[in-house]
Design a protein around this motif. Structure first.
Motif, PDB file in Angstrom:
ATOM      1  N   LEU A 133     143.660 -60.576  70.577  1.00 26.69           N
ATOM      2  CA  LEU A 133     142.882 -61.764  70.239  1.00 26.69           C
ATOM      3  C   LEU A 133     141.389 -61.560  70.438  1.00 26.69           C
ATOM      4  CD1 LEU A 133     145.110 -64.591  71.782  1.00 26.69           C
ATOM      5  CD2 LEU A 133     144.603 -64.261  69.359  1.00 26.69           C
ATOM      6  N   ASP A 134     141.029 -60.743  71.407  1.00 27.15           N
ATOM      7  CA  ASP A 134     139.618 -60.568  71.743  1.00 27.15           C
ATOM      8  C   ASP A 134     138.963 -59.371  71.058  1.00 27.15           C
ATOM      9  OD1 ASP A 134     139.793 -62.752  73.479  1.00 27.15           O
ATOM     10  OD2 ASP A 134     140.460 -61.482  75.148  1.00 27.15           O
ATOM     11  N   THR A 135     139.709 -58.654  70.230  1.00 22.36           N
ATOM     12  CA  THR A 135     139.135 -57.484  69.572  1.00 22.36           C
ATOM     13  C   THR A 135     138.173 -57.928  68.475  1.00 22.36           C
ATOM     14  OG1 THR A 135     141.217 -56.289  69.939  1.00 22.36           O
ATOM     15  CG2 THR A 135     139.647 -55.342  68.370  1.00 22.36           C
ATOM     16  N   PRO A 136     136.900 -57.546  68.568  1.00 26.76           N
ATOM     17  CA  PRO A 136     135.941 -57.993  67.545  1.00 26.76           C
ATOM     18  C   PRO A 136     136.078 -57.195  66.254  1.00 26.76           C
ATOM     19  CG  PRO A 136     134.858 -56.537  69.104  1.00 26.76           C
ATOM     20  CD  PRO A 136     136.268 -56.729  69.615  1.00 26.76           C
ATOM     21  N   ARG A 156     144.740 -67.389  65.262  1.00 29.20           N
ATOM     22  CA  ARG A 156     143.808 -66.263  65.425  1.00 29.20           C
ATOM     23  C   ARG A 156     144.503 -64.930  65.719  1.00 29.20           C
ATOM     24  NH1 ARG A 156     140.115 -66.199  62.800  1.00 29.20           N
ATOM     25  NH2 ARG A 156     138.899 -64.825  64.165  1.00 29.20           N
TER      26      ARG A 156
END
Length: 530
Positions: A161-164, A178
Motif C-alpha cells: 500500500l505504501d509503495t510509491p 488502493r
C-alpha cells in the motif's frame, strides 16, 4: 573457403549506382564482383560452385534494426500469450505452465493484448492467483510496456500500500481500497523485473544461439540489439567461442552509460561480428498501453496524454553526455509529443554530433506531427521504424489516435523528405519476419487484407524502398555502410535468397514469399531447396 557464383535470377545490390544486376560472385567472406553475367563470369574460374537462382531474387541479408535479442531468445521458451482471447484464456495457459513448474519458480510470459479483448479492460491479479498460488507469475504485455503479475510476485517485490509510483511509471491500484491490481506500467515494471532471476550467462548464450538459427531462417544476417548488459555479456561469450553467426550492433542501456564512458567505449568499437552501438533510452511509453506521449489527449480520454518516461531536460542532459563521449543515441519515441521533444534535443546537439560523425536515431517514430516530418532529414536523424506493427496496430491507432493516424507510420512522407529509414521488428513484440514487415509497408493492410484500399495508402512504400530500409538503410543507421547492407566488390558476402522475384510480386502475394537460403560471411547458414 567458399567460392560461389550466383546467376539466373534478379540480384538486388541496394547500391544507388546499380541497384539491380544479373550475377554476383564471392570468395570467402567478401563479394568479388556484381554485374552482368558476362562481367562476373570473367572474374571466376572452374573452382567456383555455380548456383542457378532459377528466377529467384537475391538481396543483401536483412538487418533487424530494432530487436530485443535476449528477450526474443528467452521468449521462445516462455508462455506465449499472443492471440489470447481474454484473461480467462491467459489464466488457462498459465495453469498449464504451472503443472510442469517447480513450486516457487517464476512463470514468465508475454504477448497479452487488452486492446484485442472484448471490452478492452485491464486484467487484474485475481485471474492469476486462481491458478498460481505457489509460483510468482510475470506476464509482459504485447508492447512490453505493461506487466501483469500475481500476488506472489507483488509480495516478492515488496509492493504494498505504501509503495510509491516510481518516476515515469505507475502501479495501477484499485480505486476503492488502493490495493495493487497486479498491473504495472512503464518504469514500474522494473520493480518486478529486478526480482526475476536472470539466467546464467551460458544459459542466455545458448538461448541466443538457438534464436540466431531462427533468424537465419528468416533471412536475417545482422541485428541492432536493444537489450542490455546481460545480453551483451552472453554475446561476447558466443563471439569468443566462435558461436556468434549473426552480426550484432549492441546498444548501451541508460543505466550503463556512465560505466561505458568510464571504460572509454564509443559507438563503433568492436569487430565485424559484435560492435558497440548507440545509447538506448526512452522518452515515452507505447500505443498499446496508452502511455505514448501525445501533444493532445487520447481519443475518448481527455485526462490522458500519455507518459513522459523522463523529462525533456533529463533527456537532454543524457544525450549531451553521450555525444561528448562519442556515443550516438537511439531514443524510443512513439507519441507525437515525444518525437518532437527528441528532435528538439537532437537539434540542440547537431554541431557537436557532426564533429564526432554521430548518427542519432528515433526508435519507432510511430506518430508524428506533420510539422516534424521534415526535421528528420534536416537534422540527419534516422527514423528507425518497424512496419510489422501495422499488422496489429491499425484498429488500436484508429481507436486512440483518431484522425491523427494519418501521420502514423509515415514511411512515404519521411522518405520523400529525404530522411534515412532503417526497418526492424521490435521482436518479441512482433515477429522478426522481414517478409511480414515488407508486406506491411507495401500493402498497409492487416493480415486479413483489410482495409481494402490500405490504411492511409499515400504512405505506402515500394518493395525496393522497403528492402533498402532493411539493408542499406540499416547499415547507414549503424555507420556500417562501407561493408554491409549493399552487395558490391569488397562488401561482406551477406546475402538472402528468396523463393521468387519479390520485386515483381503483387502486394497481396508478398506473404507467400519464403527464404530459400541465407549466406553470412560467404557461408550458408540456412539453405532449403536451392
Amino acid at each position: 573457403m567458399g567460392r560461389y557464383l550466383f546467376t539466373g535470377g534478379k540480384v538486388y545490390t541496394a547500391s544507388g549506382r546499380r541497384p539491380f544486376c544479373q550475377a554476383i560472385a564471392c570468395v570467402g567472406k567478401r563479394v568479388i564482383a556484381a554485374g552482368s553475367e558476362s562481367e562476373v563470369a570473367a572474374m571466376v574460374d572452374d573452382s567456383f560452385e555455380r548456383i542457378d537462382l532459377a528466377g529467384r531474387a537475391l538481396v543483401p541479408a536483412f538487418t533487424d534494426s530494432h530487436i530485443h535479442l535476449a528477450h526474443y531468445a528467452m521468449s521462445l521458451a516462455n508462455v506465449e500469450l499472443d492471440g489470447s482471447s481474454g484473461p480467462e484464456e491467459v489464466a488457462a495457459r498459465v495453469a498449464r505452465a504451472v503443472e510442469s513448474a517447480r513450486p516457487g519458480s517464476w512463470i514468465v510470459g508475454q504477448g497479452w493484448n487488452k486492446n484485442t479483448w472484448p471490452g478492452g479492460a485491464l486484467p487484474d491479479r485475481s485471474y492469476l492467483d486462481a491458478v498460481a498460488q505457489r509460483n510468482p507469475v510475470a506476464l509482459f504485455s504485447k508492447d512490453l510496456h505493461s506487466l501483469w503479475v500475481n500476488t506472489a510476485a507483488l509480495r516478492i517485490a515488496g509492493i504494498g500500500l505504501d509503495t510509491p509510483n516510481p518516476e515515469g511509471g505507475e502501479i495501477v491500484r484499485d480505486d476503492d481500497n488502493r490495493q495493487a491490481t497486479g498491473i504495472l506500467k512503464e518504469a514500474a515494471t522494473a520493480l518486478i523485473r529486478r526480482v526475476i532471476p536472470e539466467p546464467a550467462c551460458e544459459a542466455m548464450a545458448a538461448a541466443i544461439e538457438k534464436a540466431q538459427s531462427e533468424l537465419h531462417k528468416l533471412g536475417i544476417g545482422a541485428v541492432h540489439n536493444m537489450d542490455g548488459a546481460a545480453s551483451f555479456e552472453a554475446l561476447q561469450l558466443l563471439r569468443n567461442t566462435g558461436r556468434l553467426k549473426i552480426r550484432v550492433t549492441q546498444s548501451i542501456a541508460k543505466d550503463n552509460l556512465d560505466d561505458a564512458i568510464d571504460l572509454g567505449l564509443s559507438s563503433g568499437f568492436g569487430d565485424e561480428w559484435l560492435r558497440v552501438g548507440p545509447l538506448k533510452a526512452f522518452a515515452d511509453g507505447a500505443l498499446g498501453s496508452q502511455t505514448a506521449h501525445l501533444l493532445r489527449p487520447y481519443e475518448g480520454n481527455s485526462r490522458n496524454a500519455g507518459l513522459a518516461v523522463a523529462s525533456k531536460e533529463e533527456m537532454a542532459e543524457l544525450v549531451g553526455k553521450a555525444v561528448l563521449a562519442g556515443i550516438s543515441c537511439a531514443i524510443h519515441a512513439i507519441g507525437d509529443r515525444a518525437n518532437r521533444d527528441v528532435l528538439d534535443i537532437f537539434e540542440s546537439v547537431k554541431a557537436e554530433s557532426a564533429q564526432r560523425r554521430l548518427r542519432h536515431r528515433v526508435e519507432h517514430a510511430q506518430l508524428l506531427h506533420p510539422e516534424d516530418v521534415r526535421r528528420f532529414a534536416d537534422l540527419g536523424v534516422v527514423a528507425s521504424m518497424q512496419p510489422v506493427h501495422i499488422l496489429t496496430d491499425i484498429p488500436v491507432a484508429e481507436r486512440y489516435w483518431g484522425r491523427r493516424s494519418r501521420w502514423a507510420y509515415a514511411f512515404r512522407s519521411l522518405s520523400k523528405s529525404g530522411a534515412m529509414l532503417a526497418f526492424g521488428s521490435d521482436a518479441p513484440v512482433e515477429t522478426p519476419d522481414p517478409i511480414r514487415g515488407i508486406y506491411a509497408a507495401v500493402a498497409r493492410k492487416q493480415l486479413d487484407g483489410t482495409p481494402d484500399s490500405g490504411w492511409y495508402p499515400e504512405e505506402r512504400m515500394t518493395v525496393e524502398e522497403t528492402i533498402r530500409a532493411y539493408t542499406a538503410g540499416a547499415a547507414m543507421a549503424s555507420a556500417d555502410e562501407l561493408t554491409r547492407g549493399t552487395l558490391a566488390r569488397g562488401s561482406f558476402a551477406d546475402m538472402t535468397i528468396l523463393s521468387r522475384d519479390i520485386f515483381s510480386t503483387p502486394a497481396a502475394e508478398i506473404l507467400d514469399v519464403r527464404v530459400a537460403a541465407t549466406v553470412i560471411a560467404g557461408q550458408f547458414v540456412f539453405r532449403e531447396g536451392i
